[in-house]
Design a protein around this motif. Structure first.
Motif, PDB file in Angstrom:
ATOM      1  N   ARG A   1       0.826  -1.216   0.000  1.00  0.00           N
ATOM      2  CA  ARG A   1       0.000   0.000   0.000  1.00  0.00           C
ATOM      3  C   ARG A   1       0.855   1.260   0.000  1.00  0.00           C
ATOM      4  O   ARG A   1       0.584   2.217  -0.721  1.00  0.00           O
ATOM      5  CB  ARG A   1      -0.919   0.018   1.223  1.00  0.00           C
ATOM      6  CG  ARG A   1      -2.148  -0.857   1.104  1.00  0.00           C
ATOM      7  CD  ARG A   1      -3.074  -0.634   2.289  1.00  0.00           C
ATOM      8  NE  ARG A   1      -4.257  -1.456   2.214  1.00  0.00           N
ATOM      9  CZ  ARG A   1      -5.354  -1.152   1.519  1.00  0.00           C
ATOM     10  NH1 ARG A   1      -5.381  -0.024   0.829  1.00  0.00           N
ATOM     11  NH2 ARG A   1      -6.397  -1.946   1.523  1.00  0.00           N
TER      12      ARG A   1
ATOM     13  N   GLY B   1       0.057   3.034  -3.279  1.00  0.00           N
ATOM     14  CA  GLY B   1      -1.098   3.850  -2.949  1.00  0.00           C
ATOM     15  C   GLY B   1      -2.373   3.042  -2.783  1.00  0.00           C
ATOM     16  O   GLY B   1      -2.514   1.942  -3.317  1.00  0.00           O
ATOM     17  N   ASN B   2      -3.324   3.631  -2.053  1.00  0.00           N
ATOM     18  CA  ASN B   2      -4.572   2.930  -1.746  1.00  0.00           C
ATOM     19  C   ASN B   2      -5.451   2.702  -2.971  1.00  0.00           C
ATOM     20  O   ASN B   2      -6.159   1.700  -3.049  1.00  0.00           O
ATOM     21  CB  ASN B   2      -5.356   3.696  -0.686  1.00  0.00           C
ATOM     22  CG  ASN B   2      -4.714   3.611   0.681  1.00  0.00           C
ATOM     23  OD1 ASN B   2      -4.021   2.646   0.987  1.00  0.00           O
ATOM     24  ND2 ASN B   2      -4.911   4.632   1.507  1.00  0.00           N
TER      25      ASN B   2
END
Length: 365
Positions: free
Chosen positions: A345, A349-350
């Protein structure tokens, strides 16, 4: 200033080409040793049409990042583009691998001193600070059908293309670069315990290294060209690679056991440099895309046929045993995949990792 930058770019291309050609010596087949033609105004010629008007013939440069099986498909691509544009675009095919590393070629694409490159996505990741690594996180696809649906023609390829475009690299096709398998010279591997303590050569790819560490193996990051010697001297017990590449590394008669983990799949593509791509009309862009994908489909078929043939020959000759992971091992591997996804993550990134962890990358493909 523009002229100075252009002169510097051309000079760099000549320097890289000359250095690579000198360093390769007799290791490269004679037929691939022709010097590349760097783009200049002289590569754009005027030809007379039947109607008596003039039209521009544009010579574009194209190559593959490595010697070997990809080279004939670069030739095929150039011929197809020339045919479908009625001769308006003509490919100057530069000897595969003669411009230096894949990273060198990628930089030339960005600078405009090379127009089109056939390469794999992992190689391009080397010049993008690891930004593409989400595409081959362990466990994303399980077989060729899923690879085609989610990677080659789905969500994964779309997001890889977005990252490339942000860096002046235009991904115009997808082809198969295969599943990574565990080959070794010690023992059959069907359970997690069988991987314990095995020294496995891996590429310097974070997720691949992490995968083997979590499996209890000992990753050894050395150059692919050193694998044969490392196996013979006991520096490593095995390697992580696609079976397709065994012939290139000269290890088909050294490896004795292969486990089809199918834990990691990666693709490849034809890539256009943004400086060249921006000179094309929309209709010509579509032609280049169509030609690149047609040739990529041909290469994918060849890649998979060769992999199947090599595997069967290895079994029939008695050189290889080819195993599948047990049910218990598959379950343990799934836990490792999910652990690596959560750990990724921070890096990707999410937005990307939520799509992977929730399985949305499948429904959006």
């Amino acid at each position: 200033m523009k002229n100075l930058r252009k002169l510097a770019a051309i000079t760099l291309t000549f320097a890289l080409t000359a250095g690579t050609m000198a360093g390769c010596g007799n290791n490269r087949p004679a037929e691939t040793a022709k010097a590349p033609e760097v783009k200049t105004e002289a590569t754009r010629e005027t030809r007379e049409t039947k109607a008596g008007t003039s039209a521009e013939t544009v010579t574009f440069t194209v190559t593959a990042d490595v010697t070997g099986d990809r080279a004939p498909y670069v030739e095929q691509f150039a011929e197809l583009v020339e045919e479908k544009t009625g001769g308006r675009y003509k490919g100057n095919v530069i000897a595969a691998g003669s411009l230096g590393s894949g990273a060198d070629a990628a930089q030339m694409l960005q600078m405009g001193t090379l127009d089109v490159l056939m390469s794999d996505d992992m190689t391009m990741d080397g010049v993008l600070n690891g930004a593409l690594g989400f595409a081959w996180l362990p466990g994303l696809v399980a077989d060729y059908d899923e690879a085609d649906q989610y990677y080659n023609h789905g969500w994964i390829a779309e997001h890889v293309a977005k990252v490339m475009e942000q860096n002046d690299l235009i991904r115009i096709s997808s082809f198969c670069n295969g599943f990574r398998q565990a080959g070794n010279i010690k023992r059959p591997v069907t359970e997690m315990a069988d991987l314990q303590g095995l020294k496995i050569r891996t590429p310097s790819v974070d997720s691949v290294v992490s995968f083997y560490e979590k499996c209890g193996a000992l990753p050894v990051m050395i150059s692919g060209s050193e694998v044969l010697n490392a196996l013979q001297t006991g520096t490593v017990d095995g390697l992580d690679n696609a079976v397709f590449n065994y012939t290139n590394q000269g290890i088909t008669d050294v490896i004795t056991h292969i486990t089809e983990l199918n834990y990691c799949y990666s693709g490849g593509c034809f890539i256009a440099g943004a400086p060249f791509w921006e000179t094309l009309s929309d209709s010509d862009k579509e032609i280049f895309r169509e030609c690149a994908q047609e040739v990529s489909d041909n290469f994918t078929e060849f890649f998979r046929d060769k992999t199947k043939k090599l595997t069967q020959e290895g079994i029939d000759s008695g050189q290889w045993t080819v195993e599948q992971p047990s049910g218990a091992m598959k379950a343990a591997l799934t836990d490792i995949y999910e652990e690596i996804w959560e750990e990724s993550r921070k890096k990707y990134g999410n937005e990307i990792m939520d799509a992977i962890i929730n399985g949305d990358y499948k429904t959006e493909s």
